[in-house]
Design an enzyme around this catalytic site. Structure first.
Site, short mmCIF file in Angstrom:
data_model
loop_
_atom_site.label_atom_id
_atom_site.label_comp_id
_atom_site.label_asym_id
_atom_site.label_seq_id
_atom_site.Cartn_x
_atom_site.Cartn_y
_atom_site.Cartn_z
N CYS A 1 -24.57 -6.60 37.43
CA CYS A 1 -25.99 -6.89 37.30
C CYS A 1 -26.86 -5.73 37.80
CB CYS A 1 -26.36 -8.17 38.03
SG CYS A 1 -25.91 -8.15 39.78
N ARG B 1 -25.72 -2.31 37.91
CA ARG B 1 -25.36 -0.98 37.41
C ARG B 1 -24.49 -1.06 36.16
NH1 ARG B 1 -24.03 2.32 41.18
NH2 ARG B 1 -24.56 0.94 42.89
N GLU C 1 -22.22 -4.05 50.88
CA GLU C 1 -21.74 -5.32 50.31
C GLU C 1 -20.34 -5.13 49.73
OE1 GLU C 1 -21.28 -6.31 47.01
OE2 GLU C 1 -22.07 -4.63 45.89
N PRO C 2 -19.46 -6.12 49.94
CA PRO C 2 -18.05 -5.93 49.59
C PRO C 2 -17.68 -6.27 48.15
CG PRO C 2 -18.34 -8.01 50.76
CD PRO C 2 -19.69 -7.37 50.68
#
Length: 440
Positions: free
Chosen positions: A50, A52, A122-123
């Site tokens: 969402c 890239r 963020e993982p």
């Protein structure tokens, strides 16, 4: 050989444009087919999320030093990217970024480590990158084609680097979203969440994120209370939980409170939904066991006076934002450590890649030498068959063979002397067994 990344992300483009360049499964297959058919690259990986859309390309036939050839190829890549999305090239040129070779390697490692994400560290992005690479592998297997060894090695290296960043830094240790912070707070107050009763008030996006975090941590007893029951039931369908989730209307909110160890509320209600009296009744029913109430709503869903009750831990959205701000500072510190790891690993990979492109040099040199030997030997045999002087034939054969075999190494040494490549000349000298040399 060149590795290229061509992309658009949340930093360079609006949501509207990002939606237009997203790859559906069908479009992804078409893209892989077109890249192969047009010979834009030998191997490629398409990453589409969402935030890239990026295409990683490996072309063995394009040299970064060949400016005209390289520029032509880059133009072809941009034209193809615009074409497959049916967009005018001018509409995307200001949002499009292009990185080559070491810059492309560095970018991929930053993306996978969460350093280029909307939420720092963020993982989820690492899993998305792995899926993108796996999709390429599966497609190439179906076509009975190999993924190029260079691109394959890059992605395997990239996954190990992202893991190293997670292991050696605190980039992912601190909560930096309201939903995640609420869940982290719950884990700090209670030893475990699995057997607790958790009441979620609301059914919007924030509550959905909270619910997903809780379910990932093994929560079994979840209650959702919402003004509209249909919306709550739709949320439960989206969560796809293996354990049943209880649904209550707001009129039944007291029933939910009487069961809840943790309450997390996020509605759009203009008035307070949970009063001090309601929490008092709940605590009486629960024999005053500890209760955590997290009010994420603005305006508040929970009366401020709830703070006054014993055994009740009450946090507001402002409290969470303070936690998030502190945690962002921690992540930013960790990101500097992560950048150092990535720079080092990207350098290592690119040095390998520069050497790897010469991996066939010895084989090619031997093949050329063998071809030369065969040609000269054939001429010598013909001369002997024509009864020429054998000694003369052998002298000519050895002389021509020597000249042809030393021609290329001599040129290489002359080039190294012009460039001042001392290390290369020393290696050459050592290989020749020369003990005394003018090379200092």
């Amino acid at each position: 050989m060149t590795i290229l990344v061509l992309g658009i992300n949340h930093k360079t483009a609006s949501v509207a444009l990002r939606e237009k360049v997203a790859f559906s499964p069908e479009k992804r297959v078409l893209a892989l087919q077109q890249i192969q058919q047009s010979e834009l690259a030998q191997s490629e990986v398409i990453l589409s999320t969402c935030n890239r859309t990026e295409i990683y390309l490996h072309n063995k036939n394009i040299s970064p030093e060949a400016d005209l050839e390289n520029k032509k190829w880059l133009e072809q890549c941009v034209d193809w990217f615009a074409g497959i999305h049916q967009l005018d090239k001018n509409d995307i040129k200001d949002s499009l970024y292009i990185k080559q070779n070491q810059a492309a390697v560095n970018h991929l490692m930053r993306v996978s480590s969460g350093l280029d994400s909307l939420i720092l560290g963020e993982p989820q992005i690492l899993g998305q990158v792995k899926q993108a690479y796996q999709y390429t592998e599966e497609y190439f297997q179906q076509q009975h084609l190999p993924v190029s060894s260079e691109l394959s090695r890059l992605f395997q290296k990239n996954f190990s680097v992202a893991k190293r960043v997670r292991t050696e830094t605190n980039i992912g240790n601190s909560a930096v979203s309201v939903a995640y912070a609420a869940c982290s707070l719950a884990r700090q107050i209670f030893e475990g969440l699995r057997d607790l009763n958790i009441l979620l008030v609301g059914a919007g996006e924030t509550i959905e994120l909270v619910a997903r975090h809780l379910l990932r941590h093994g929560v079994k007893k979840l209650i959702i209370s919402n003004r509209t029951l249909v919306r709550a039931e739709l949320l439960i369908e989206k969560l796809e939980s293996s354990n049943p989730i209880q649904v209550l209307s707001l009129e039944q909110l007291q029933e939910g409170l009487n069961q809840a160890d943790i309450v997390i509320s996020s509605t759009g209600s203009p008035t307070v939904l949970i009063t001090q009296e309601m929490v008092k009744l709940a605590q009486k029913a629960r024999c005053d066991k500890p209760m955590l109430i997290v009010d994420i709503a603005v305006p508040r869903d929970v009366a401020e006076s709830v703070n006054e009750l014993d055994s009740v831990y009450h946090y507001t959205v402002d409290d969470l934002h303070n936690i998030i701000q502190q945690n962002m500072s921690e992540r930013e510190k960790a990101s500097k450590e992560a950048e150092n790891i990535i720079d080092q690993e990207a350098n290592d990979f690119f040095e390998w890649m520069k050497v790897h492109q010469f991996s066939n040099l010895i084989r090619t040199y031997r093949e050329t030498a063998e071809q030369t030997r065969q040609e000269l030997l054939e001429k010598a045999i013909q001369a002997l068959q024509q009864h020429e002087d054998p000694e003369k034939v052998l002298q000519e054969l050895s002389y021509k063979l020597m000249n042809k075999l030393i021609h290329s190494p001599t040129q290489a040494m002359q080039t190294m002397m012009k460039l001042g490549s001392i290390q290369g000349l020393r290696s050459f000298s050592s290989a020749l067994g020369v003990e005394k040399t003018d090379i200092k």
